[in-house]
Design an enzyme around this catalytic site. Structure first.
Site, PDB file in Angstrom:
ATOM      1  CG  ASP A 231      -4.855  -2.589  -5.632  1.00  0.00           C
ATOM      2  OD1 ASP A 231      -4.340  -1.237  -5.067  1.00  0.00           O
ATOM      3  OD2 ASP A 231      -3.179  -2.728  -6.293  1.00  0.00           O
TER       4      ASP A 231
ATOM      5  N   GLY B 193     -10.267  -4.337  -2.210  1.00  0.00           N
ATOM      6  CA  GLY B 193     -11.545  -3.900  -2.163  1.00  0.00           C
ATOM      7  C   GLY B 193     -11.949  -3.446  -0.557  1.00  0.00           C
ATOM      8  CE  LYS B 194      -6.278  -1.961   2.435  1.00  0.00           C
ATOM      9  NZ  LYS B 194      -6.110  -2.892   0.503  1.00  0.00           N
ATOM     10  N   GLY B 195     -11.694  -0.759   0.423  1.00  0.00           N
ATOM     11  CA  GLY B 195     -12.674   0.450   0.080  1.00  0.00           C
ATOM     12  C   GLY B 195     -13.732   0.299   0.346  1.00  0.00           C
TER      13      GLY B 195
ATOM     14  N   GLY C  27      -4.763   3.950  -2.714  1.00  0.00           N
ATOM     15  CA  GLY C  27      -6.265   4.183  -3.486  1.00  0.00           C
ATOM     16  C   GLY C  27      -7.564   3.537  -3.381  1.00  0.00           C
ATOM     17  CG  HIS C  28      -9.015   2.472   0.270  1.00  0.00           C
ATOM     18  ND1 HIS C  28      -9.327   3.083   1.265  1.00  0.00           N
ATOM     19  CD2 HIS C  28      -8.163   2.182   0.272  1.00  0.00           C
ATOM     20  CE1 HIS C  28      -8.429   2.027   2.401  1.00  0.00           C
ATOM     21  NE2 HIS C  28      -7.334   1.370   0.865  1.00  0.00           N
TER      22      HIS C  28
ATOM     23  CB  THR D 170       2.829   4.673  -5.643  1.00  0.00           C
ATOM     24  OG1 THR D 170       3.621   4.544  -3.815  1.00  0.00           O
ATOM     25  CG2 THR D 170       1.896   2.904  -4.975  1.00  0.00           C
TER      26      THR D 170
ATOM     27  NE  ARG E 122      17.339   7.082  15.815  1.00  0.00           N
ATOM     28  CZ  ARG E 122      18.173   6.281  16.837  1.00  0.00           C
ATOM     29  NH1 ARG E 122      18.192   7.138  17.367  1.00  0.00           N
ATOM     30  NH2 ARG E 122      19.299   5.983  15.691  1.00  0.00           N
TER      31      ARG E 122
ATOM     32  CD  GLN F  12       0.175   0.687   1.205  1.00  0.00           C
ATOM     33  OE1 GLN F  12       0.442   0.707   1.900  1.00  0.00           O
ATOM     34  NE2 GLN F  12      -0.312   1.724   0.564  1.00  0.00           N
TER      35      GLN F  12
ATOM     36  CB  THR G  98       0.472   4.145  -9.987  1.00  0.00           C
ATOM     37  OG1 THR G  98      -0.246   3.116 -10.775  1.00  0.00           O
ATOM     38  CG2 THR G  98       0.995   4.209  -8.655  1.00  0.00           C
TER      39      THR G  98
ATOM     40  CE  LYS H 229     -12.348  -5.280  -8.713  1.00  0.00           C
ATOM     41  NZ  LYS H 229     -10.768  -4.638  -9.546  1.00  0.00           N
TER      42      LYS H 229
ATOM     43  CB  SER I 191     -17.608  -7.248  -1.857  1.00  0.00           C
ATOM     44  OG  SER I 191     -17.724  -6.473  -3.716  1.00  0.00           O
TER      45      SER I 191
HETATM   46  P1  IMP Z   1       5.990   2.300  -2.586  1.00  0.00           P
HETATM   47  O1  IMP Z   1       4.580   1.317  -0.562  1.00  0.00           O
HETATM   48  O2  IMP Z   1       5.701   3.043  -2.976  1.00  0.00           O
HETATM   49  O3  IMP Z   1       6.743   1.883  -1.574  1.00  0.00           O
HETATM   50  O4  IMP Z   1       5.261   1.143  -3.325  1.00  0.00           O
HETATM   51  C1  IMP Z   1       5.762  -1.050  -2.934  1.00  0.00           C
HETATM   52  C2  IMP Z   1       5.557  -1.700  -3.114  1.00  0.00           C
HETATM   53  O5  IMP Z   1       3.801  -1.471  -3.014  1.00  0.00           O
HETATM   54  C3  IMP Z   1       5.586  -1.291  -4.127  1.00  0.00           C
HETATM   55  O6  IMP Z   1       4.947  -2.534  -5.676  1.00  0.00           O
HETATM   56  C4  IMP Z   1       3.580  -0.594  -4.854  1.00  0.00           C
HETATM   57  O7  IMP Z   1       3.160  -1.310  -6.671  1.00  0.00           O
HETATM   58  C5  IMP Z   1       3.218  -1.846  -4.215  1.00  0.00           C
HETATM   59  N1  IMP Z   1       1.809  -0.852  -3.529  1.00  0.00           N
HETATM   60  C6  IMP Z   1       1.777   0.573  -2.952  1.00  0.00           C
HETATM   61  N2  IMP Z   1       1.040   0.611  -2.484  1.00  0.00           N
HETATM   62  C7  IMP Z   1      -0.072   0.383  -2.860  1.00  0.00           C
HETATM   63  C8  IMP Z   1      -1.455   0.192  -2.895  1.00  0.00           C
HETATM   64  O8  IMP Z   1      -2.434   0.869  -2.703  1.00  0.00           O
HETATM   65  N3  IMP Z   1      -2.215  -1.495  -3.503  1.00  0.00           N
HETATM   66  C9  IMP Z   1      -0.896  -2.645  -4.052  1.00  0.00           C
HETATM   67  N4  IMP Z   1       0.779  -2.142  -4.288  1.00  0.00           N
HETATM   68  C10 IMP Z   1       0.406  -0.449  -3.876  1.00  0.00           C
END
Ligand code: IMP
Length: 431
Positions: free
Chosen positions: A13, A15-17, A40-41, A129, A143, A224, A301, A331, A413
């Site tokens: 999060d 701000g890569k998007g 989520g971007h 998530t 596998r 991530q 989420t 930010k 940014s």
């Molecule tokens: P998973 O990737 O859904 O298995 O979640 C594992 C951990 O990574 C949790 O703490 C999630 O909140 C975190 N996480 C997964 N995707 C993101 C993202 O895009 N941004 C921030 N945290 C993430």
């Protein structure tokens, strides 16, 4: 032309998007290398806001081709929905989006197992998530996974799915006492995808390598952040893939020798969503202010993000692993209005003071950060697009980060819009 990799330097999060979207103006191919619909971007364009989970954000630039690499785990329902939305917004997708035939699929049982496992963990839950990411990677490495290429052959798909669902039902019922899934229902739903997904499926590694040979410029987009990397993150509170630089090669099937730029995206403060250690977390009104001003709620989420001061121990570590060539600071505008700003420089625990990032979660959970305090600024800097227009304290804050990490800054940014960006020329000059 070579490969530029864009990586989150913290817990995601960052701000890569927006940065990928900006860079896409000068790039021919944007390729996503790991993760799934857990990312989520958010992209703001004019008055419109889009959240993309799987398709790279470059899709909104007509001249850009997008690739979802073999390292990504794909939820066919999510990807088809996203394609439909992009088409409804008036953008061509066919011929501009390629999905790796080797990528693994997320199936309904992956989500069901994840849910059951998280519930069983109680207070030790990862806080995932809930998109089935971990269980899908488990099957990949066991596998027993189902790949995109399997969707193209209904007989193979039916055979593999029947076997997998029977096995997963035994686990759901026997281990977690959870509800089983209906084999026929899932098969019916998934065999439909062969028709829908067919135009997009290809050998993306070959496509990318040929494009690189022809001199095309590829932007490899991570999801991530580095501290959620399954090897280098705060294990077990991590995601199940490799957001770090090496993941770009294995997740796309491109040679490391093609990479010549690795941009570290650094949010001007820290956030984390989900459980796990967060040494510089602020559980007070300052943290609340950062969350409110920075609108720190998960794009996937909607969960409130935990907020805290910038952590240089963590950043030096992720900079070392990834070999950042330059930094994009995001930010910065959110930090306006604080009399002073703290930056974590060391961790103290027991009778030790260290600059190394501990590997064990038990240590990370009990370290107390040592801070340096820097002057803050009051001015509203939203939309500032020239470095010289920033207040001196903001410039000093940036200079301090760059100096401490020994990496130059190429972008800053100051708001969610494309125009709200300071581009430092030449890239990385600000140190
Ligand atoms: P998973 O990737 O859904 O298995 O979640 C594992 C951990 O990574 C949790 O703490 C999630 O909140 C975190 N996480 C997964 N995707 C993101 C993202 O895009 N941004 C921030 N945290 C993430």
């Amino acid at each position: 032309m070579p490969v530029t990799v864009v990586i989150g330097s913290q817990w995601g999060d960052e701000g890569k998007g927006k940065i990928v979207d900006l860079l896409s103006e000068d790039i021919e191919i944007v390729a996503r290398y790991q993760g799934g619909a857990n990312a989520g971007h958010t992209i703001c364009w004019g008055d419109k806001t889009f959240v993309l989970h799987l398709v790279p954000s470059g899709i909104f630039h007509q001249g850009v081709t997008c690739v979802i690499g073999n390292g990504v785990v794909i939820d066919p329902v999510a990807v088809m929905e996203e394609i439909r939305t992009i088409q409804e917004l008036g953008y061509d997708v066919e011929g501009r989006l390629f999905i790796s035939h080797n990528a693994h699929l997320i199936m309904p049982y992956h989500k069901r197992i994840e849910q059951a496992r998280e519930q069983a963990r109680n207070s030790g839950a990862i806080g995932t998530t809930g998109r089935g990411i971990g269980p899908s990677y488990v099957d990949k490495f066991a596998r027993t996974g189902i790949r995109v290429v399997d969707l193209l052959d209904r007989d193979v798909l039916r055979k593999k799915l029947t076997h997998s669902i029977e096995e997963k039902n035994a686990i759901l019922k026997g281990v977690y006492g959870a509800e089983e899934l209906d084999v026929d229902e899932i098969i019916e739903e998934y065999v439909e995808f062969d028709r829908l997904i067919d135009p997009y499926v290809t050998n993306t590694s070959e496509y990318l390598c040929k494009a690189l040979k022809k001199g095309k410029h590829v932007l490899a987009e991570g999801a991530q952040g580095s501290l959620l990397d399954v090897d280098f993150g705060t294990y077990p509170y991590v995601t199940s893939s490799h957001p770090t630089a090496g993941g770009a090669c294995t997740g796309l099937g491109i040679p490391p020798t093609e990479i010549n730029r690795v941009i570290g995206i650094v949010k001007a403060y820290s956030t984390r969503v989900g459980n796990g250690p967060f040494p510089t977390e602020l559980e007070d009104e300052v943290g609340e202010q950062l969350r409110k001003v920075g609108q720190e709620f998960g794009a996937t989420t909607g969960r409130p993000r935990r907020c805290g001061w910038l952590d240089l121990v963590a950043l030096r570590y992720t900079s070392m692993i990834n070999g950042f060539t330059d930094l994009a600071i995001t930010k910065l505008d959110v930090l306006s209005g604080h009399e002073t700003l703290k930056v974590g420089t060391h961790y103290a625990y027991d009778d030790k003071v260290t600059t190394s990032f501990p590997a064990e979660v038990q240590t990370l959970e009990r370290v107390s950060p040592r801070y340096t305090t820097l002057p803050g600024w009051d001015e509203d800097i939203v939309g500032v697009s020239h470095f010289e227009e920033l207040p001196q304290a903001a410039r000093d804050y940036l200079g301090y980060i760059s100096h401490e990490l020994d990496v130059g800054i190429s972008m800053i940014s100051t708001g969610p819009k494309r125009s709200q960006t300071i581009v430092v020329e030449p890239a990385g000059a600000l140190t």
